[in-house]
Design an enzyme around this catalytic site. Structure first.
Site, PDB file in Angstrom:
ATOM      1  N   ASP A   1       0.863  -1.191   0.000  1.00 47.01           N
ATOM      2  CA  ASP A   1       0.000   0.000   0.000  1.00 47.01           C
ATOM      3  C   ASP A   1       0.894   1.234   0.000  1.00 47.01           C
ATOM      4  O   ASP A   1       2.045   1.181   0.439  1.00 47.01           O
ATOM      5  CB  ASP A   1      -0.915   0.001   1.235  1.00 47.01           C
TER       6      ASP A   1
ATOM      7  N   THR B   1     -13.544  -2.772  -8.397  1.00 41.43           N
ATOM      8  CA  THR B   1     -14.730  -2.613  -9.247  1.00 41.43           C
ATOM      9  C   THR B   1     -14.404  -1.590 -10.335  1.00 41.43           C
ATOM     10  O   THR B   1     -14.136  -0.427 -10.030  1.00 41.43           O
ATOM     11  CB  THR B   1     -15.915  -2.129  -8.401  1.00 41.43           C
TER      12      THR B   1
ATOM     13  N   ARG C   1     -19.230  -7.956   1.772  1.00 35.96           N
ATOM     14  CA  ARG C   1     -19.948  -6.854   2.412  1.00 35.96           C
ATOM     15  C   ARG C   1     -19.131  -6.382   3.597  1.00 35.96           C
ATOM     16  O   ARG C   1     -18.620  -7.224   4.345  1.00 35.96           O
ATOM     17  CB  ARG C   1     -21.315  -7.344   2.935  1.00 35.96           C
TER      18      ARG C   1
ATOM     19  N   CYS D   1     -19.660   1.890  -2.038  1.00 36.08           N
ATOM     20  CA  CYS D   1     -19.842   1.005  -3.195  1.00 36.08           C
ATOM     21  C   CYS D   1     -21.117   1.288  -3.986  1.00 36.08           C
ATOM     22  O   CYS D   1     -21.053   1.773  -5.112  1.00 36.08           O
ATOM     23  CB  CYS D   1     -19.821  -0.443  -2.745  1.00 36.08           C
TER      24      CYS D   1
END
Ligand code: UGA
Length: 437
Positions: free
Chosen positions: A30, A121, A151, A264
């Site tokens: 990261d 995504t 989730r 999201c």
């Protein structure tokens, strides 16, 4: 297997820890030093039930490391792309800068036979462009789109026991080898019988956004029904129970209330519309505009209910808000309905006290002007109206009789349709909710 995970946010941190739990050797990469340091010490930089435990176990195994030095990924066989794709400011489109920069970083270190597995995504068509770039540098490396459906709040469980595993890739001589490599990565959930669907890149990218668009549509559908219920004198909760018993419909994601938020669903439906427009089929997804509009109106409606409760004006009125996170079991406040409603009430002059079991620190950073308190009891002291906006178990199980003694006026607005109206009324409260007239 040696695996790298690029991006250690909500998705990547959980993915890295879970893959280690499944027996692999994982390096999480990261760019934010603070996150890497926290993760390396076994501290998740966000609240996710079960993550601290699995992180601790993974670090103790010696097979999980976190670093900002991307060269640590050089000897990995599979590279997962788990970076964010937020909404571009002032535009509906997804911002792909983090995906592109992860690929830029990876390109010089790719080896023959490496698999780049995209989990972020992305707008349909992105993976093909990335595959072209990879093929130009390392022709036997394979780009596979492997969307993630976890989730927040249930991320560990969803990662270890997913509903399905999807691989999208180009037809090539190396495709079968890439499938075999990913099957080894997911050997445990596949052995549990998790369905695996293999298709092309575009379908895999679309599975993710189509699923989120469908879920958003389902929520806005029931929220539209709740408005109808209000004017017709019907009960949306009962309606949802009854239509949800139809197996073709199902009861999940039919909870009416303040609507969907988070990092999201809102941005994914907008990016989907934006991509459809680029592809010349804007009309086909125009209904998502209405899904978005129904959703945003929930927030306005909640403020109206609070104003009504205060006799027509919020100026100088004391309002308590239970919940700041966009949903329970998370400290994520991105596009949180609870906070956007709180801020709007404050703008209209209300003195708003907000509480949340886990999201206060994040909320304070984004909305520093709101007044935050640690407990529901502190929030409701002297309140003229109480709004329940995130259905944390702690709030759903509050004792209405005990709370009634703390408020100025016992008036509760149930923004999640999660309380028992009779119980609250019996304790002397005036109970309001959208769709339960
Ligand atoms: C969502 C999808 O559910 C995941 O499958 C997907 O992987 C994820 O987005 C993602 O794209 O990464 P998440 O954002 O964690 O997951 O949260 P959800 O449980 O989907 O809830 C989204 C919002 O809808 C929340 O604000 C929740 O309160 C609201 N919601 C949910 C309702 O208002 N009513 C419902 O009946 C269900």
């Amino acid at each position: 297997m040696k695996i790298s995970v690029f991006g250690c946010g909500y998705l990547g941190a959980v993915h890295a820890a879970c893959l280690t739990h499944l027996g692999h050797e994982v390096v999480g990469v990261d760019v934010v030093q603070e996150h890497v340091d926290a993760l390396a010490r076994g501290r998740a930089p966000f609240y996710e039930p079960g993550l601290p435990e699995i992180l601790e176990e993974a670090l103790a195994s010696g097979r999980l490391t976190f670093t900002t030095d991307a060269s640590a990924a050089a000897d990995a066989r599979v590279h997962f792309i788990c970076v964010g794709t937020p909404q571009t400011p002032g535009d509906n489109a997804a911002d792909l800068q983090y995906v592109n920069s992860a690929i830029d970083t990876l390109l010089p270190m790719l080896k023959p036979g490496d698999v780049i597995a995209g989990k972020s995504t992305v707008p349909v068509g992105t993976a093909a462009l990335l595959a072209d770039r990879v093929a130009a540098v390392q022709p036997t490396a394979e780009v596979v789109w492997n969307p993630e459906f976890l989730r927040e709040g249930l991320a560990v469980q969803d990662t270890l026991h997913p509903d399905r595993i999807v691989y999208g890739m180009r037809t090539s001589d190396t495709a079968a080898a890439a499938v075999a490599v990913l099957d080894e990565v997911y050997a445990a959930p596949l052995a549990d019988g998790t369905p695996r669907i293999v298709g092309d890149l575009a379908t895999a990218e679309m599975v993710k956004v189509a699923a989120n668009a469908f879920l958003a549509t389902k929520i806005s559908f029931i929220n539209a029904m709740s408005e109808l219920c209000d004017v017709a004198g019907a009960d949306v909760t009962l309606l949802a129970d009854a239509i949800g018993l139809d197996k073709r419909i199902g009861r999940q994601f039919l909870n009416a209330g303040v609507g969907f938020g988070g990092g999201c669903l809102p941005k994914d439906i907008r990016a989907f519309m934006s991509r459809a427009a680029e592809l010349g089929v804007a009309q086909e997804l125009r209904f998502l505009q209405e899904v978005d509009a129904v959703n945003m109106r929930r927030r306005v409606r909640m403020v109206e209910l609070a104003r009504e409760a205060c006799g027509g004006s919020l100026t100088g009125r004391r309002v308590a808000v239970l919940g700041a996170a966009f949903k329970p079991l998370s400290d994520d406040i991105r596009d949180s309905p609870a906070l956007s409603i709180s801020a709007q009430m404050q703008l209209q002059g209300a003195l708003v006290k907000v509480t949340d079991p886990h999201a206060i620190d994040n909320a304070r950073k984004k909305w520093p002007d709101l007044d935050y308190v640690a407990t529901a009891e502190e929030a409701v002291v002297g309140a003229e109206v109480v709004l329940l906006l995130t259905e944390w178990e702690d709030y759903v199980t509050l004792d209405p009789a005990a709370l009634a003694g703390l408020v100025e006026a016992p008036y509760i607005i149930d923004g999640r349709n999660c309380l028992d109206p009779e119980r609250w009324r019996a304790a002397g409260w005036r109970y309001r909710a959208i769709g339960r007239s």
